[in-house]
Enzyme design. Structure first.
Site, PDB file in Angstrom:
ATOM      1  N   THR A  28       4.443  -4.941  11.681  1.00 36.24           N
ATOM      2  CA  THR A  28       4.275  -4.678  10.247  1.00 36.24           C
ATOM      3  C   THR A  28       2.855  -4.193   9.975  1.00 36.24           C
ATOM      4  OG1 THR A  28       5.899  -6.391   9.737  1.00 36.24           O
ATOM      5  CG2 THR A  28       4.378  -5.802   7.971  1.00 36.24           C
ATOM      6  N   GLY A  29       2.733  -3.306   8.989  1.00 33.90           N
ATOM      7  CA  GLY A  29       1.398  -2.830   8.602  1.00 33.90           C
ATOM      8  C   GLY A  29       1.307  -1.318   8.734  1.00 33.90           C
ATOM      9  N   GLY A  95      -1.635 -10.971  10.317  1.00 33.16           N
ATOM     10  CA  GLY A  95      -1.110 -11.543   9.081  1.00 33.16           C
ATOM     11  C   GLY A  95      -1.733 -10.987   7.823  1.00 33.16           C
ATOM     12  N   GLY A  96      -2.593  -9.974   7.994  1.00 36.06           N
ATOM     13  CA  GLY A  96      -3.161  -9.324   6.804  1.00 36.06           C
ATOM     14  C   GLY A  96      -2.062  -8.814   5.884  1.00 36.06           C
ATOM     15  N   GLU A 103       6.224 -12.078  12.877  1.00 42.48           N
ATOM     16  CA  GLU A 103       5.547 -11.353  13.965  1.00 42.48           C
ATOM     17  C   GLU A 103       5.392 -12.266  15.183  1.00 42.48           C
ATOM     18  OE1 GLU A 103       1.981 -10.159  11.913  1.00 42.48           O
ATOM     19  OE2 GLU A 103       2.886  -8.300  11.205  1.00 42.48           O
TER      20      GLU A 103
HETATM   21  C1  5RP Z   1       0.649  -7.685   9.218  1.00 42.58           C
HETATM   22  C2  5RP Z   1      -0.250  -7.592  10.388  1.00 42.58           C
HETATM   23  C3  5RP Z   1      -0.800  -6.242  10.736  1.00 42.58           C
HETATM   24  O1  5RP Z   1      -0.558  -5.981  12.068  1.00 42.58           O
HETATM   25  C4  5RP Z   1      -2.289  -6.251  10.489  1.00 42.58           C
HETATM   26  O2  5RP Z   1      -2.526  -6.666   9.146  1.00 42.58           O
HETATM   27  C5  5RP Z   1      -2.902  -4.873  10.727  1.00 42.58           C
HETATM   28  O3  5RP Z   1      -2.527  -4.012   9.705  1.00 42.58           O
HETATM   29  P1  5RP Z   1      -2.894  -2.471   9.715  1.00 42.58           P
HETATM   30  O4  5RP Z   1      -2.139  -1.853  10.845  1.00 42.58           O
HETATM   31  O5  5RP Z   1      -2.407  -1.996   8.352  1.00 42.58           O
HETATM   32  O6  5RP Z   1      -4.385  -2.335   9.869  1.00 42.58           O
HETATM   33  O7  5RP Z   1      -0.544  -8.544  11.067  1.00 42.58           O
HETATM   34  O8  5RP Z   1       1.012  -9.015   8.937  1.00 42.58           O
END
Ligand code: 5RP
Length: 218
Positions: A28-29, A95-96, A103
């Site tokens: 995710t992300g 988890g951002g 995940e």
């Molecule tokens: C989501 C996550 C993402 O992998 C993490 O936040 C990185 O995000 P991005 O690819 O937008 O930089 O752990 O829960």
């Protein structure tokens, strides 16, 4: 190169880690989204996917890529996902985007975990990025008090409900010298569903997007 160009670069590079004819896990992300878009070009080479969030499942389906429930799948050959931070040992903070629990589950089931990120995510010591902790809603204040005892400053991610119906506390000001130990300590707090440290089960390989191409750490 912009951070987005670096993310696209590693998303494309991750295609080389796909095992043809198998089910793969998808994270995710924004970096994982670039991977989904790249995966669409070779979707006929895989049996299908398991998604780590409803958002990713929707994106996969919009490309016509099959999405399976985890409980109907025996094996996942490889899990491809981004990270908020990684150290040299491929211990991660994730988890951002709020999807940390699913995940972690998909990563646990997968034979191999390929992490994809732009080079700003590589750090010496984890913890500058606030550590996300998914919490059962009624335990929020109790868990926050316990996290303060561990030296952190938890901030409730107000207005956010996870795909599992829970809340997130983002823990600031942690300097994480022992990621494996802290991961288990936080998971012992009653009311915690999981935390965003991926240290007990780190990534197996990290593809980092840089100005000079994809750097591989394993
Ligand atoms: C989501 C996550 C993402 O992998 C993490 O936040 C990185 O995000 P991005 O690819 O937008 O930089 O752990 O829960």
């Amino acid at each position: 190169m912009t951070p987005d160009e670096k993310k696209q670069q590693v998303a494309r590079a991750a295609l080389e880690h796909i095992v043809p004819g198998t089910v793969i896990g998808v994270g995710t992300g924004s970096t994982a989204n670039y991977f989904v878009d790249a995966l669409a070009q070779i979707k006929n080479k895989i049996e299908g996917t398991v998604a780590s969030s409803n958002a990713t499942a929707e994106r996969l389906k919009s490309h016509g890529i099959p999405v399976f429930e985890l409980n109907s799948v025996d094996e996942i050959s490889v899990y491809i996902d981004g990270a908020d931070e990684s150290n040299r040992y491929l211990h991660l903070i994730k988890g951002g985007g709020g999807a940390l629990t699913r995940e972690k589950i998909v990563a646990a089931v997968s034979t191999r975990f390929v992490c994809i990120a732009d080079d700003s995510k590589l750090v010496d010591v984890l913890g500058k990025f606030p550590l996300p902790v998914e919490v059962i809603p009624m335990a929020r204040s109790y868990v926050a008090r316990q996290l303060v005892k561990l030296g952190g400053q938890p901030i409730w991610r107000e207005g956010v409900t996870t795909d599992n119906g829970n809340v997130i506390l983002d823990v600031h000001h942690l300097e994480i010298a022992e990621p494996v130990k802290l991961e288990s300590e936080i998971n012992q707090i009653v009311g915690v569903v999981t935390n965003g440290l991926f240290a007990k089960r780190p990534a197996d390989i990290l593809l980092l997007g840089t100005d000079t191409g994809v750097k591989v750490l394993d």
